[in-house]
Scaffold this motif. Sequence first.
Motif, PDB file in Angstrom:
ATOM      1  N   GLU A 107       0.826  -1.205   0.000  1.00  0.00           N
ATOM      2  CA  GLU A 107       0.000   0.000   0.000  1.00  0.00           C
ATOM      3  C   GLU A 107       0.860   1.255   0.000  1.00  0.00           C
ATOM      4  O   GLU A 107       1.846   1.338   0.728  1.00  0.00           O
ATOM      5  CB  GLU A 107      -0.871   0.035   1.264  1.00  0.00           C
ATOM      6  N   CYS A 108       0.435   2.234  -0.790  1.00  0.00           N
ATOM      7  CA  CYS A 108       1.055   3.563  -0.745  1.00  0.00           C
ATOM      8  C   CYS A 108       0.815   4.136   0.654  1.00  0.00           C
ATOM      9  O   CYS A 108      -0.287   4.047   1.186  1.00  0.00           O
ATOM     10  CB  CYS A 108       0.423   4.458  -1.800  1.00  0.00           C
ATOM     11  N   ASP A 109       1.862   4.692   1.264  1.00  0.00           N
ATOM     12  CA  ASP A 109       1.735   5.206   2.632  1.00  0.00           C
ATOM     13  C   ASP A 109       0.778   6.391   2.719  1.00  0.00           C
ATOM     14  O   ASP A 109       0.292   6.720   3.792  1.00  0.00           O
ATOM     15  CB  ASP A 109       3.118   5.636   3.168  1.00  0.00           C
ATOM     16  N   ARG A 110       0.531   7.066   1.598  1.00  0.00           N
ATOM     17  CA  ARG A 110      -0.347   8.243   1.652  1.00  0.00           C
ATOM     18  C   ARG A 110      -1.772   7.948   1.204  1.00  0.00           C
ATOM     19  O   ARG A 110      -2.723   8.332   1.864  1.00  0.00           O
ATOM     20  CB  ARG A 110       0.234   9.356   0.778  1.00  0.00           C
ATOM     21  N   CYS A 111      -1.933   7.279   0.065  1.00  0.00           N
ATOM     22  CA  CYS A 111      -3.299   7.117  -0.466  1.00  0.00           C
ATOM     23  C   CYS A 111      -3.810   5.684  -0.350  1.00  0.00           C
ATOM     24  O   CYS A 111      -4.957   5.410  -0.694  1.00  0.00           O
ATOM     25  CB  CYS A 111      -3.366   7.585  -1.913  1.00  0.00           C
ATOM     26  N   LEU A 112      -2.990   4.780   0.144  1.00  0.00           N
ATOM     27  CA  LEU A 112      -3.359   3.388   0.412  1.00  0.00           C
ATOM     28  C   LEU A 112      -3.646   2.553  -0.835  1.00  0.00           C
ATOM     29  O   LEU A 112      -4.097   1.418  -0.731  1.00  0.00           O
ATOM     30  CB  LEU A 112      -4.573   3.302   1.371  1.00  0.00           C
ATOM     31  N   SER A 113      -3.417   3.111  -2.029  1.00  0.00           N
ATOM     32  CA  SER A 113      -3.627   2.293  -3.234  1.00  0.00           C
ATOM     33  C   SER A 113      -2.461   1.324  -3.393  1.00  0.00           C
ATOM     34  O   SER A 113      -1.345   1.569  -2.912  1.00  0.00           O
ATOM     35  CB  SER A 113      -3.770   3.186  -4.464  1.00  0.00           C
ATOM     36  N   GLU A 114      -2.733   0.206  -4.055  1.00  0.00           N
ATOM     37  CA  GLU A 114      -1.690  -0.803  -4.269  1.00  0.00           C
ATOM     38  C   GLU A 114      -0.634  -0.242  -5.218  1.00  0.00           C
ATOM     39  O   GLU A 114      -0.966   0.327  -6.259  1.00  0.00           O
ATOM     40  CB  GLU A 114      -2.281  -2.070  -4.880  1.00  0.00           C
ATOM     41  N   ASP A 116       4.763  12.478  -5.962  1.00  0.00           N
ATOM     42  CA  ASP A 116       3.914  13.603  -5.561  1.00  0.00           C
ATOM     43  C   ASP A 116       2.499  13.153  -5.214  1.00  0.00           C
ATOM     44  O   ASP A 116       1.539  13.885  -5.410  1.00  0.00           O
ATOM     45  CB  ASP A 116       3.891  14.667  -6.666  1.00  0.00           C
ATOM     46  N   CYS A 117       2.376  11.949  -4.702  1.00  0.00           N
ATOM     47  CA  CYS A 117       1.046  11.441  -4.310  1.00  0.00           C
ATOM     48  C   CYS A 117       0.384  12.430  -3.362  1.00  0.00           C
ATOM     49  O   CYS A 117       0.980  12.871  -2.388  1.00  0.00           O
ATOM     50  CB  CYS A 117       1.179  10.089  -3.628  1.00  0.00           C
ATOM     51  N   LYS A 118      -0.884  12.771  -3.651  1.00  0.00           N
ATOM     52  CA  LYS A 118      -1.583  13.775  -2.833  1.00  0.00           C
ATOM     53  C   LYS A 118      -2.262  13.157  -1.622  1.00  0.00           C
ATOM     54  O   LYS A 118      -2.769  13.866  -0.760  1.00  0.00           O
ATOM     55  CB  LYS A 118      -2.626  14.491  -3.699  1.00  0.00           C
TER      56      LYS A 118
END
Length: 174
Positions: free
Chosen positions: A67-74, A133-135
């Motif tokens: 999981e992405c630490d910011r947006c939780l997407s795989e 740059d994940c928001k």
Amino acid sequence: MLFDLSDVLTTEGKVINIDVNPVVDTISYQGNSYVKKEAKPFKLIATNIGGDKVMLEGDAEFLLEGECDRCLSETQFTVAFHIEREIEDCKEAERSSEDENADVLTGNLLDIETLINNEIFMNLPDKVLCKPDCKGLCPKCGANLNERDCGCDTFVPDPRMAAIKDIFNAKREV
Ligand SMILES: [Zn+2]
Ligand SMILES: [Zn+2]
């Protein structure tokens, strides 16, 4: 994968090549799960360096999914590292309370999967991000801000953060 190191542990100067085909499975670290999507086979070289000690060396590379630490997407990312680990004949190590081999060595059997997984944990990126740059997620409604602007009024009390938000808003108005 368990590998019997008896031979190399007891013969000074002995070198052996171990063909490692890492298992593709899921590993957990500090509450996060990572799926090993791809694992390249590699050679682990075990060298008896004297004094009942064996140096293990090799280069491994894995494609992981987590999981992405910011947006939780795989998201998928590569972890590559050089293994360099010294282990000691367990007969000596077992006598001391600080058995540094305990995680990977039972008797003279080397647990290669555990060795690899521990190395993966040590080489995980500080932050797993789907893109630099994940928001992230909206703190109010949980919307993925990479996909849409939810329009929530997110009051930010920290003045430094407020300044960043002003810049962000100014950009958006252009
Ligand atoms: Zn993300
Ligand atoms: Zn929102």
